[in-house]
Design a protein around this motif. Structure first.
Motif, PDB file in Angstrom:
ATOM      1  N   HIS A 133       0.871  -1.112   0.011  1.00  0.00           N
ATOM      2  CA  HIS A 133       0.063  -0.019  -0.064  1.00  0.00           C
ATOM      3  C   HIS A 133       0.977   1.417   0.047  1.00  0.00           C
ATOM      4  O   HIS A 133       1.810   1.475   0.646  1.00  0.00           O
ATOM      5  CB  HIS A 133      -0.656  -0.145   1.178  1.00  0.00           C
ATOM      6  N   PRO A 134       0.573   2.203  -0.886  1.00  0.00           N
ATOM      7  CA  PRO A 134       1.639   3.540  -0.865  1.00  0.00           C
ATOM      8  C   PRO A 134       1.579   4.075   0.374  1.00  0.00           C
ATOM      9  O   PRO A 134       2.605   4.745   0.667  1.00  0.00           O
ATOM     10  CB  PRO A 134       0.932   4.241  -1.924  1.00  0.00           C
ATOM     11  N   MET A 135       0.506   3.991   1.176  1.00  0.00           N
ATOM     12  CA  MET A 135       0.686   4.811   2.571  1.00  0.00           C
ATOM     13  C   MET A 135       1.738   3.859   3.398  1.00  0.00           C
ATOM     14  O   MET A 135       2.370   4.555   4.147  1.00  0.00           O
ATOM     15  CB  MET A 135      -0.869   4.557   3.108  1.00  0.00           C
ATOM     16  N   GLY A 136       1.602   2.709   3.195  1.00  0.00           N
ATOM     17  CA  GLY A 136       2.590   1.889   4.213  1.00  0.00           C
ATOM     18  C   GLY A 136       3.951   2.341   3.852  1.00  0.00           C
ATOM     19  O   GLY A 136       4.842   2.402   4.488  1.00  0.00           O
ATOM     20  N   ILE A 137       4.124   2.318   2.502  1.00  0.00           N
ATOM     21  CA  ILE A 137       5.493   2.944   1.807  1.00  0.00           C
ATOM     22  C   ILE A 137       6.002   4.176   2.373  1.00  0.00           C
ATOM     23  O   ILE A 137       7.045   4.561   2.871  1.00  0.00           O
ATOM     24  CB  ILE A 137       5.525   2.757   0.402  1.00  0.00           C
ATOM     25  N   LEU A 138       4.970   4.961   2.339  1.00  0.00           N
ATOM     26  CA  LEU A 138       5.206   6.534   2.728  1.00  0.00           C
ATOM     27  C   LEU A 138       5.523   6.691   4.086  1.00  0.00           C
ATOM     28  O   LEU A 138       6.414   7.426   4.674  1.00  0.00           O
ATOM     29  CB  LEU A 138       3.671   7.403   2.376  1.00  0.00           C
ATOM     30  N   VAL A 139       4.922   5.875   5.050  1.00  0.00           N
ATOM     31  CA  VAL A 139       5.075   5.971   6.454  1.00  0.00           C
ATOM     32  C   VAL A 139       6.617   5.433   6.730  1.00  0.00           C
ATOM     33  O   VAL A 139       7.221   6.050   7.472  1.00  0.00           O
ATOM     34  CB  VAL A 139       4.127   5.108   7.232  1.00  0.00           C
ATOM     35  N   LEU A 175       8.297  11.603  -2.436  1.00  0.00           N
ATOM     36  CA  LEU A 175       8.138  10.332  -1.773  1.00  0.00           C
ATOM     37  C   LEU A 175       6.828   9.505  -2.232  1.00  0.00           C
ATOM     38  O   LEU A 175       6.949   8.397  -2.640  1.00  0.00           O
ATOM     39  CB  LEU A 175       8.115  10.259  -0.317  1.00  0.00           C
ATOM     40  N   ALA A 176       5.867  10.492  -2.355  1.00  0.00           N
ATOM     41  CA  ALA A 176       4.503   9.866  -2.465  1.00  0.00           C
ATOM     42  C   ALA A 176       4.396   9.440  -3.842  1.00  0.00           C
ATOM     43  O   ALA A 176       3.922   8.317  -4.247  1.00  0.00           O
ATOM     44  CB  ALA A 176       3.390  11.005  -2.332  1.00  0.00           C
ATOM     45  N   ALA A 177       4.896  10.126  -4.777  1.00  0.00           N
ATOM     46  CA  ALA A 177       4.753   9.770  -6.202  1.00  0.00           C
ATOM     47  C   ALA A 177       5.733   8.608  -6.498  1.00  0.00           C
ATOM     48  O   ALA A 177       5.325   7.718  -7.325  1.00  0.00           O
ATOM     49  CB  ALA A 177       5.692  10.857  -7.104  1.00  0.00           C
ATOM     50  N   PHE A 178       6.768   8.340  -5.839  1.00  0.00           N
ATOM     51  CA  PHE A 178       7.787   7.264  -6.109  1.00  0.00           C
ATOM     52  C   PHE A 178       6.932   6.157  -5.421  1.00  0.00           C
ATOM     53  O   PHE A 178       6.947   5.036  -6.024  1.00  0.00           O
ATOM     54  CB  PHE A 178       8.821   7.391  -5.504  1.00  0.00           C
ATOM     55  N   ALA A 179       6.442   6.095  -4.453  1.00  0.00           N
ATOM     56  CA  ALA A 179       5.548   4.833  -3.858  1.00  0.00           C
ATOM     57  C   ALA A 179       4.362   4.728  -4.777  1.00  0.00           C
ATOM     58  O   ALA A 179       4.257   3.380  -4.978  1.00  0.00           O
ATOM     59  CB  ALA A 179       4.856   5.407  -2.434  1.00  0.00           C
ATOM     60  N   TYR A 180       3.960   5.505  -5.385  1.00  0.00           N
ATOM     61  CA  TYR A 180       2.867   5.099  -6.362  1.00  0.00           C
ATOM     62  C   TYR A 180       3.273   4.702  -7.646  1.00  0.00           C
ATOM     63  O   TYR A 180       2.888   3.469  -8.007  1.00  0.00           O
ATOM     64  CB  TYR A 180       2.149   6.439  -7.068  1.00  0.00           C
ATOM     65  N   ARG A 181       4.386   5.015  -8.145  1.00  0.00           N
ATOM     66  CA  ARG A 181       5.041   4.408  -9.494  1.00  0.00           C
ATOM     67  C   ARG A 181       5.489   3.089  -9.248  1.00  0.00           C
ATOM     68  O   ARG A 181       5.639   2.150 -10.075  1.00  0.00           O
ATOM     69  CB  ARG A 181       6.013   5.374  -9.892  1.00  0.00           C
ATOM     70  N   HIS A 182       6.060   2.950  -7.779  1.00  0.00           N
ATOM     71  CA  HIS A 182       6.552   1.611  -7.348  1.00  0.00           C
ATOM     72  C   HIS A 182       5.507   0.680  -7.640  1.00  0.00           C
ATOM     73  O   HIS A 182       5.723  -0.532  -8.122  1.00  0.00           O
ATOM     74  CB  HIS A 182       7.309   1.527  -6.096  1.00  0.00           C
ATOM     75  N   SER A 183       4.363   0.955  -7.126  1.00  0.00           N
ATOM     76  CA  SER A 183       3.099   0.095  -7.053  1.00  0.00           C
ATOM     77  C   SER A 183       2.742  -0.277  -8.281  1.00  0.00           C
ATOM     78  O   SER A 183       2.179  -1.515  -8.666  1.00  0.00           O
ATOM     79  CB  SER A 183       1.917   0.664  -6.261  1.00  0.00           C
ATOM     80  N   LEU A 184       3.218   0.465  -9.358  1.00  0.00           N
ATOM     81  CA  LEU A 184       2.829   0.222 -10.876  1.00  0.00           C
ATOM     82  C   LEU A 184       3.962  -0.515 -11.596  1.00  0.00           C
ATOM     83  O   LEU A 184       3.907  -0.932 -12.773  1.00  0.00           O
ATOM     84  CB  LEU A 184       2.280   1.323 -11.595  1.00  0.00           C
ATOM     85  N   GLY A 185       5.043  -0.411 -10.894  1.00  0.00           N
ATOM     86  CA  GLY A 185       6.234  -1.037 -11.561  1.00  0.00           C
ATOM     87  C   GLY A 185       6.716  -0.199 -12.848  1.00  0.00           C
ATOM     88  O   GLY A 185       7.409  -0.432 -13.560  1.00  0.00           O
ATOM     89  N   ARG A 186       6.346   1.230 -12.492  1.00  0.00           N
ATOM     90  CA  ARG A 186       6.885   1.989 -13.677  1.00  0.00           C
ATOM     91  C   ARG A 186       8.268   2.931 -13.113  1.00  0.00           C
ATOM     92  O   ARG A 186       8.384   2.812 -11.945  1.00  0.00           O
ATOM     93  CB  ARG A 186       6.006   3.232 -13.825  1.00  0.00           C
ATOM     94  N   PRO A 187       9.143   3.228 -14.176  1.00  0.00           N
ATOM     95  CA  PRO A 187      10.406   3.798 -13.500  1.00  0.00           C
ATOM     96  C   PRO A 187       9.867   5.225 -12.719  1.00  0.00           C
ATOM     97  O   PRO A 187       8.948   5.928 -13.026  1.00  0.00           O
ATOM     98  CB  PRO A 187      11.000   4.209 -14.582  1.00  0.00           C
TER      99      PRO A 187
END
Ligand code: ACO
Length: 429
Positions: A133-139, A175-187
């Motif tokens: 979850h992007p929120m877990g990654i952000l925290v 951080l938030a944007a990177f967490a989101y892109r990570h969840s999509l597997g995008r660079p």
């Protein structure tokens, strides 16, 4: 001649006490003199969930829940939403005054210069599972930032605090944007310093193969409004967490991580995600009456309704209903908006909701707007955490400079066993 005092009589002892009243409050510590015997600990106030306890004196945000008023540093939220932008509002919340033109330029420049993340933070992020979850990654990544900026622990140095505040405001969108892109597997997309705060955030989220991302100005503006509305909300659950964790004098990254964790819960920042799930489950306006019945039967809650403080209406929900219409002029109209509007209409006429003073809160419309802008539901709370970082940090600064504040440590009313002797395992029934 009226006196600013409260006279209390303890009917257990017949003794009378006169307690000073200041700003319509009495000090809980003044109750401690009320005792039945010299070895009595003294009286305390019992207030689970802080329903009627002021934990601090603050000059940041004013709310009148009965009248539906919200002001940052005295400025009405409606005026800020119409005329300001998020970075200017963040400056106001943090520093107490609107910036001059020069101060605004410096502030924007300082924030822009801090948007990049250390490359090692990216590696750290890569370790998360693809469906984290992007929120877990952000925290977790905000907490990890404390190890990248150990000087952040110099919390009594105003210059150091200023630097950490700039870093946190600047890096949260990255951080938030990177967490989101990570969840999509995008660079990951790096920050573009030519863009405004919200434009750059959209760039880091949605940039694909184009050389320069051009955000839709209407959507960037809507995001600015959403960020302004979410920037602070006085002593809510996450702000209280920020102050409480910060009161042990930990660094601001760890405190913001704790505050963000408090925000993650479905009764706080996680509510807009729940609203969308609920609207999708209702599916069409003809299903609303049976849904309302299940709420009234106590089977579930109407998510996005009700607020601990607003008992008339949430002024942010009113602004967002208008923002939703503006966003839908440039995006496809979500069928969920019609369900939401009808749900609101029916609920506001229903005695159950009227009697309990339940009105739409900020989360009722924010999720629909975020979805129309292309954000997946799992990022909604992250979108709340970014602007709220300004509020958390303002509350933290105020707490650190308040000579009356100490480490936060509530009392309890102990109702457990009295002393008893240890029983060896073989003798336990
Ligand atoms: N749906 C149905 N009934 C509700 C709702 C709701 N959303 N909210 C409160 N009630 C009812 C309660 O069941 C209670 O009824 P009762 O008196 O018959 O027992 C009464 O209204 C009072 O509610 P409380 O739970 O005492 O109110 P409280 O101030 O503790 O809770 C809260 C506030 C947590 C926001 C609550 O209204 C809720 O759970 N709402 C849904 C979640 C939500 O939208 N949260 C976002 C809040 S805004 C934010 O964090 C940004």
């Amino acid at each position: 001649m009226p006196k600013d005092t409260l006279t209390l009589t303890d009917n257990r002892t017949g003794k009378t006490y006169e307690l000073p009243i200041e700003n319509s409050t009495i000090r809980s510590m003044d109750l401690r003199q009320i005792k039945v015997s010299p070895d009595d600990f003294g009286m305390m106030a019992y207030d689970p969930a802080f329903m009627n306890t002021a934990s601090c004196r603050s000059r940041v945000t004013f709310i009148d829940g009965e009248k539906g008023i919200l002001r940052y540093r005295g400025y009405p939220i409606e005026e800020l939403a119409e005329k300001s932008n998020f970075l200017e509002t963040a400056y106001l919340i943090l520093k107490g005054e609107l910036p001059t033109r020069q101060q605004a330029l410096e502030w924007e420049n300082n924030i822009t210069n801090h948007t990049m993340l250390h490359e090692n933070i990216k590696k750290f992020m890569d370790g998360f599972h693809h469906d984290a979850h992007p929120m877990g990654i952000l925290v977790s990544t905000v907490a990890a930032m404390s190890t990248f900026y150990p000087l952040g622990r110099n919390i009594h140095d105003p210059e150091s605090r200023k630097r950490q505040i700039q870093r946190l405001i600047a890096k949260m969108p990255t951080l938030a944007a990177f967490a989101y892109r990570h969840s999509l597997g995008r660079p990951y997309a790096y920050p573009d310093n030519d863009l405004s705060y919200t434009e750059n955030f959209l760039n880091m989220l949605f940039k694909a193969t184009e050389l320069k991302y051009k955000p839709d100005p209407a959507l960037a503006r809507a995001l600015d409004v959403l960020f302004i509305l979410h920037a602070d909300h006085e002593q809510n659950c996450s702000a209280n967490t920020m102050r409480s964790v910060g009161s042990s004098l930990t660094d601001p990254y760890s405190s913001v991580a704790a505050a963000a964790a408090a925000l993650y819960g479905p009764l706080h920042g996680g509510a807009n995600e729940q609203v969308l799930k609920m609207l999708a489950e209702i599916g069409s306006t003809d299903k609303i009456p049976s849904f309302i019945k299940s709420v009234k039967d106590g089977e579930r809650k109407l998510m996005g309704f009700g607020h601990r403080v607003y008992k008339n209406y949430d002024p942010r929900a009113k602004i967002l209903r208008k923002t939703a219409e503006e966003v839908f002029e440039v995006t496809e109209r979500s069928p969920l908006l019609d369900i939401a509007i009808e749900l609101e209409r029916i609920a506001l006429e229903d005695e159950y909701f009227v009697k309990r003073k339940l009105y739409p809160n900020v989360d009722f419309y924010s999720g629909i707007i975020y979805q129309a802008m292309g954000f997946p539901t799992s990022t909604f709370t992250v979108l709340f955490a970014i602007p709220r970082t300004a509020g958390w940090l303002a509350q933290w600064e105020e707490m650190l400079q308040d000579s009356e504040q100490k480490i936060a440590r509530p009392r309890q009313v102990y109702l457990g066993h009295g002393q008893r002797s240890y029983i060896p395992t073989e003798e336990r029934g």
